[in-house]
Write a protein that holds these residues in place. Structure first.
Motif, short mmCIF file in Angstrom:
data_model
loop_
_atom_site.label_atom_id
_atom_site.label_comp_id
_atom_site.label_asym_id
_atom_site.label_seq_id
_atom_site.Cartn_x
_atom_site.Cartn_y
_atom_site.Cartn_z
N GLN A 1 0.73 -1.09 0.08
CA GLN A 1 0.13 0.05 0.09
C GLN A 1 0.92 1.30 0.03
O GLN A 1 2.08 1.17 0.14
CB GLN A 1 -0.76 0.03 1.21
N PRO A 2 0.35 2.47 -0.39
CA PRO A 2 1.05 3.68 -0.60
C PRO A 2 1.58 4.16 0.88
O PRO A 2 0.97 3.90 1.77
CB PRO A 2 0.05 4.38 -1.14
N SER A 3 2.56 4.54 1.01
CA SER A 3 3.11 5.19 2.11
C SER A 3 3.04 6.69 1.82
O SER A 3 2.20 6.99 0.98
CB SER A 3 4.90 5.24 2.39
N ARG A 4 3.38 7.55 2.96
CA ARG A 4 3.01 8.97 2.68
C ARG A 4 3.78 9.50 1.81
O ARG A 4 3.90 10.90 1.37
CB ARG A 4 2.94 9.72 4.05
N LEU A 5 5.02 9.12 1.31
CA LEU A 5 5.97 9.57 0.29
C LEU A 5 5.42 9.18 -1.21
O LEU A 5 5.37 8.09 -1.60
CB LEU A 5 7.35 9.03 0.35
N PRO A 6 4.71 10.20 -1.94
CA PRO A 6 4.47 9.97 -3.28
C PRO A 6 5.34 9.06 -4.24
O PRO A 6 6.50 9.23 -4.17
CB PRO A 6 4.13 11.42 -3.82
N TRP B 1 5.99 6.14 -3.60
CA TRP B 1 6.42 4.88 -2.75
C TRP B 1 5.50 4.24 -2.00
O TRP B 1 4.92 4.81 -1.36
CB TRP B 1 7.67 5.49 -2.10
N SER B 2 5.66 2.80 -2.06
CA SER B 2 4.71 2.00 -1.22
C SER B 2 5.50 1.69 0.02
O SER B 2 6.58 2.43 0.43
CB SER B 2 4.71 0.56 -1.73
N ARG B 3 5.06 1.33 1.02
CA ARG B 3 5.62 1.05 2.34
C ARG B 3 6.72 0.11 2.21
O ARG B 3 7.95 0.37 2.91
CB ARG B 3 4.49 0.32 3.32
N GLY B 4 6.71 -0.63 1.33
CA GLY B 4 7.73 -1.80 0.79
C GLY B 4 9.16 -0.83 0.60
O GLY B 4 10.15 -1.24 0.83
N HIS B 5 8.84 0.24 -0.45
CA HIS B 5 9.80 1.05 -0.71
C HIS B 5 10.62 1.71 0.46
O HIS B 5 11.87 1.90 0.57
CB HIS B 5 9.45 1.99 -1.74
N VAL B 6 9.90 2.27 1.43
CA VAL B 6 10.29 2.73 2.63
C VAL B 6 11.15 1.83 3.54
O VAL B 6 12.26 2.09 4.06
CB VAL B 6 9.37 3.54 3.34
N LEU B 7 10.44 0.60 3.67
CA LEU B 7 11.27 -0.51 4.45
C LEU B 7 12.50 -0.63 3.92
O LEU B 7 13.65 -0.93 4.46
CB LEU B 7 10.20 -1.57 4.57
#
Length: 246
Positions: free
Chosen positions: A31-36, A38-44
């Protein structure tokens, strides 16, 4: 912040991160993170790769070695994020648990002189790379949108972030931050514009994040324009609101 206090602050940030991601599901990862963009997976995946790079900087510095922050530079870093973003939740949780435990152990084992050893990351020292990791964990924990938010940022973190981000005030302008509790920071030089709100919300705005509570310019006009993050190259995802600390 002194090294002893920073070690404690980073350990607490790790605990908050672990508590937020422990219940993570595979569906939430995508699912989307708060960074346009990027998904949560991208942030992790970014945090996992960054943790490995931070740990290597610290470990090598203790031995008097200077190494590049990322093997293969920015392209390799970006490719690793894309490749790791779709990993299962359990894999992300395990990887970050191992990574944060390693950083905790490295920091706890540093002698007083080690904190001033040079690293290649922005031509800094071990203390500055540890501060960068602290910023990244706390800010990206908010970006994950799993509960913790910027209104939970400590006074020490807010003060550090404001000091670090003061250069976002464009040359020739001045921004005064004022909170109801009497906290006040004067950034830049030139004709002043005052922005009012709670300390954490003012800090979140300076960090390019959406404040939890409203902030406002004292003159009733729009909020002042801010420059990019310090020493930033193109932002992580394609969005002006995202930081590029590492």
């Amino acid at each position: 912040m002194r090294p002893g206090g920073l070690v404690v602050a980073i350990r607490r940030a790790h605990e908050r991160l672990g508590g937020a991601i422990e219940p993570l599901t595979d569906a939430q990862v995508g699912q989307p993170s708060r960074l346009p963009g990027w998904s949560r997976g991208h942030v992790l995946a970014h945090l996992d790769g960054l943790a490995a790079a931070i740990a290597r900087q610290i470990d090598c510095a203790r031995r008097g070695e200077l190494v590049d922050f990322y093997d293969g530079g920015r392209p390799a870093r970006d490719a690793a994020i894309e490749a790791g973003a779709s990993a299962p939740a359990a894999e992300h949780v395990h990887a970050l648990r191992v990574a944060t435990e390693r950083i905790d152990a490295l920091l706890a084992g540093l002698a007083p002189a080690d904190w001033d050893r040079p690293v290649r990351f922005r031509d800094g020292v071990v203390l500055s790379v540890a501060l960068a990791w602290w910023r990244e964990v706390e800010i990206h924990l908010v970006d994950l949108d799993l509960g913790p938010d910027s209104d939970e940022w400590s006074a020490e973190l807010c003060d550090h972030l404001v000091d670090f981000l003061a250069t976002r005030v464009p040359a020739g302008s001045r921004v005064v931050l004022e909170a109801p509790d009497g906290w006040r920071r004067d950034l830049g030089a030139g004709a002043a514009r005052t922005v009012r709100g709670d300390r954490a919300d003012l800090t979140a705005w300076l960090a390019g994040r959406e404040p939890v509570r409203a902030i406002r310019a004292a003159d009733g006009d729009h909020l002042p324009r801010l420059d990019p993050w310090p020493d930033s190259t193109p932002p992580e995802p394609p969005a002006a609101t995202s930081p590029d600390l590492a």
